[in-house]
Scaffold this motif. Structure first.
Motif, PDB file in Angstrom:
ATOM      1  N   TYR A  16      12.722   1.505  -0.320  1.00 34.55           N
ATOM      2  CA  TYR A  16      12.233   2.728  -0.960  1.00 34.55           C
ATOM      3  C   TYR A  16      12.448   2.659  -2.473  1.00 34.55           C
ATOM      4  O   TYR A  16      11.539   2.959  -3.253  1.00 34.55           O
ATOM      5  N   ASN A  20       9.618   2.642  -5.347  1.00 35.13           N
ATOM      6  CA  ASN A  20       9.677   3.716  -6.335  1.00 35.13           C
ATOM      7  C   ASN A  20       9.697   3.160  -7.760  1.00 35.13           C
ATOM      8  O   ASN A  20       9.053   3.699  -8.654  1.00 35.13           O
ATOM      9  N   LEU A  48       9.852   4.769   6.739  1.00 34.71           N
ATOM     10  CA  LEU A  48       9.624   5.497   5.480  1.00 34.71           C
ATOM     11  C   LEU A  48       8.366   6.360   5.554  1.00 34.71           C
ATOM     12  O   LEU A  48       8.355   7.489   5.052  1.00 34.71           O
ATOM     13  N   LEU A  53       8.030   9.439   2.963  1.00 32.57           N
ATOM     14  CA  LEU A  53       8.618   8.943   1.722  1.00 32.57           C
ATOM     15  C   LEU A  53       7.725   7.931   1.022  1.00 32.57           C
ATOM     16  O   LEU A  53       7.783   7.784  -0.195  1.00 32.57           O
ATOM     17  N   VAL A  54       6.906   7.202   1.792  1.00 29.86           N
ATOM     18  CA  VAL A  54       5.938   6.278   1.204  1.00 29.86           C
ATOM     19  C   VAL A  54       4.593   6.481   1.883  1.00 29.86           C
ATOM     20  O   VAL A  54       4.511   7.041   2.972  1.00 29.86           O
ATOM     21  N   THR A  64       5.406   5.487  -3.411  1.00 25.72           N
ATOM     22  CA  THR A  64       6.222   6.601  -2.921  1.00 25.72           C
ATOM     23  C   THR A  64       5.400   7.884  -2.990  1.00 25.72           C
ATOM     24  O   THR A  64       4.469   8.007  -3.767  1.00 25.72           O
TER      25      THR A  64
END
Length: 73
Positions: A16, A20, A48, A53-54, A64
């Motif tokens: 992650y 990011n 994720l 989150l992604v 992200t």
């Protein structure tokens, strides 16, 4: 928590953070960065994605989401 679960959680967190900081990135770039199999990375990306989150707006490219995340060190 088992050592394998802890390793997986640490890897997911690191993936992650990599996306990011470097995103958008390809699945292959993540595989190269973490030196593991494409299948392992895909499972981690599924975790994720499930947690919003992604996302992969273009097949094979990851970035992200705008979801706020607090990362414990």
């Amino acid at each position: 928590m088992s050592p394998s679960t802890e390793r997986m959680l640490n890897r997911v967190k690191a993936i992650y953070m990599f996306i990011n900081e470097s995103g958008p990135v390809t699945t292959q770039e993540i595989v190269d960065e973490f030196g593991t199999t494409k299948r392992t990375i895909q499972r981690d990306l599924n975790v994720l994605t499930y947690n919003n989150l992604v996302e992969s707006p273009t097949r094979g490219k990851w970035e992200t989401t705008s979801k706020k995340v607090k990362i414990a060190q």
